[in-house]
Scaffold this motif. Structure first.
Motif, PDB file in Angstrom:
ATOM      1  N   GLU A  70      -3.878   7.229   9.008  1.00  0.00           N
ATOM      2  CA  GLU A  70      -3.825   6.094   8.095  1.00  0.00           C
ATOM      3  C   GLU A  70      -2.412   5.504   8.046  1.00  0.00           C
ATOM      4  O   GLU A  70      -1.425   6.226   8.164  1.00  0.00           O
ATOM      5  CB  GLU A  70      -4.276   6.581   6.708  1.00  0.00           C
ATOM      6  N   ASN A  71      -2.325   4.187   7.855  1.00  0.00           N
ATOM      7  CA  ASN A  71      -1.039   3.506   7.684  1.00  0.00           C
ATOM      8  C   ASN A  71      -1.135   2.661   6.410  1.00  0.00           C
ATOM      9  O   ASN A  71      -1.994   1.787   6.305  1.00  0.00           O
ATOM     10  CB  ASN A  71      -0.728   2.631   8.888  1.00  0.00           C
ATOM     11  N   TYR A 114      -4.151  -0.938   3.727  1.00  0.00           N
ATOM     12  CA  TYR A 114      -4.384   0.312   4.442  1.00  0.00           C
ATOM     13  C   TYR A 114      -5.144   0.005   5.725  1.00  0.00           C
ATOM     14  O   TYR A 114      -5.771  -1.051   5.861  1.00  0.00           O
ATOM     15  CB  TYR A 114      -5.119   1.326   3.576  1.00  0.00           C
ATOM     16  N   SER A 115      -5.082   0.929   6.663  1.00  0.00           N
ATOM     17  CA  SER A 115      -5.651   0.648   7.986  1.00  0.00           C
ATOM     18  C   SER A 115      -6.981   1.351   8.243  1.00  0.00           C
ATOM     19  O   SER A 115      -7.803   0.839   9.025  1.00  0.00           O
ATOM     20  CB  SER A 115      -4.645   1.052   9.068  1.00  0.00           C
ATOM     21  N   ASP A 116      -7.210   2.496   7.611  1.00  0.00           N
ATOM     22  CA  ASP A 116      -8.409   3.290   7.896  1.00  0.00           C
ATOM     23  C   ASP A 116      -9.534   2.907   6.926  1.00  0.00           C
ATOM     24  O   ASP A 116      -9.434   3.173   5.728  1.00  0.00           O
ATOM     25  CB  ASP A 116      -8.087   4.775   7.781  1.00  0.00           C
ATOM     26  N   LYS A 174      -9.304  -4.483   2.981  1.00  0.00           N
ATOM     27  CA  LYS A 174      -8.523  -3.256   3.016  1.00  0.00           C
ATOM     28  C   LYS A 174      -7.183  -3.426   2.312  1.00  0.00           C
ATOM     29  O   LYS A 174      -6.107  -3.142   2.880  1.00  0.00           O
ATOM     30  CB  LYS A 174      -8.360  -2.743   4.450  1.00  0.00           C
TER      31      LYS A 174
END
Lengths: 115, 116
Positions: free
Chosen positions: A2-3, A25-27, A71
Motif C-alpha cells: 500500500e502507498n 491510498y493505492s490498494d 480511493k
C-alpha cells in the motif's frame, strides 16, 4: 504494498476556522482508515477511524469522510482551537476476518491554529 | 494499567556500538510494532510481531533485529549503530479479543536515539 499520500504537509488556520487534511491510498483492498494525532513531544494517539462500509463518521468537532471509488479519505476539523495544533497522520490497512494487516502511514500534516 | 512503556527514554551511542530497546505492554495485545520517526518521513515500520515467538520485516528493517520471546515484550536491537539510525523510535501494540476496536494501535512514549 500500500502507498498512502497525505496533503498538505503543513496547514495554518485561524482559530474558529475549519481545517481539512486529505489522504489517498493505492490498494483498493484497504478497508480500515484511522487518523492519529501527535502533539509536540508526545506519542501518536488515535482520534477517529472509519471502515470501508461507511462513508462518513463524526465525533464532535472532527469528522472523516471516505470515497472508496476515488480511493481517498479526509479529516475535517471544525471550529478549530489552539489545542488542535499537532501533527496528524492518516493510515490505511486491510482487515480480512480476524486477520489484521499492518498500518501504512502518510507522512503527516503539521496543523497550526493561530489564536 | 501502564499501557505501553519503553526503555530507555533517551540514549546516545557512538558509531559501531550496540544496544537494545525494550517495549512492554500490559494490555494482553497480540500484535506489537516498532516504528521510527524522522522529520518529514512520518512513521515507518521497522519490524512487527503478530504473536509470541513470531516476527516479520516492515519497510525499513536493515540494521535492526527484533525478538518476541514473551507476549508482553518486544525488543529492538541495533547490532552496530550508524548515524543514519539517529531517530525517535516508537513501539506500539494492538489486537486483543477483549477489545471492541481491535485495530487501534497504542503507542509508547518513544525513545530518542542519537548516534554520533
Amino acid at each position: 504494498g500500500e502507498n498512502v499520500e497525505q496533503h498538505p504537509s503543513t496547514l495554518s488556520v485561524q482559530e474558529g476556522d475549519s481545517a481539512v487534511i486529505k489522504c489517498t491510498y493505492s490498494d483498493s483492498a484497504s478497508n480500515y482508515f484511522p487518523w492519529y494525532k501527535q502533539e509536540l513531544g508526545k506519542r501518536p494517539q488515535l482520534i477517529i477511524d472509519i471502515r470501508s462500509n461507511v462513508g462518513e463518521k463524526k465525533d464532535q468537532r472532527i469528522a472523516v469522510t471516505l470515497n472508496k471509488t476515488a480511493k481517498h479519505f479526509s479529516l475535517h476539523i471544525t471550529e478549530t482551537q489552539p489545542e488542535d495544533s499537532a501533527v496528524y497522520f492518516c493510515a490505511a490497512s486491510i482487515r480480512r476476518g480476524s486477520t489484521l494487516g499492518r498500518l501504512y502511514f502518510g507522512r503527516g500534516t503539521q496543523l497550526t491554529v493561530w489564536p | 494499567n501502564a499501557g505501553v512503556t519503553q526503555t530507555p527514554k533517551f540514549r546516545v551511542l557512538k558509531t559501531g556500538q550496540s544496544m537494545t530497546l525494550l517495549c512492554a505492554q500490559d494490555m494482553n495485545h497480540e500484535y506489537m510494532y516498532w516504528y521510527r520517526q524522522d522529520p518529514g518521513m512520518g512513521l515507518r515500520l521497522i519490524h512487527y510481531s503478530v504473536g509470541e515467538g513470531t516476527t516479520a520485516k516492515g519497510e525499513v528493517p536493515d540494521g535492526y533485529n527484533v525478538s518476541r520471546l514473551k507476549k508482553q515484550n518486544f525488543l529492538l536491537g541495533l547490532e552496530s549503530a550508524a548515524p543514519s539510525q539517529t531517530s525517535v523510535y516508537f513501539c506500539a501494540s494492538s489486537y486483543s479479543l477483549q477489545e471492541d476496536s481491535r485495530e487501534t494501535q497504542y503507542f509508547g512514549p518513544g525513545t530518542r536515539l542519537l548516534v554520533l
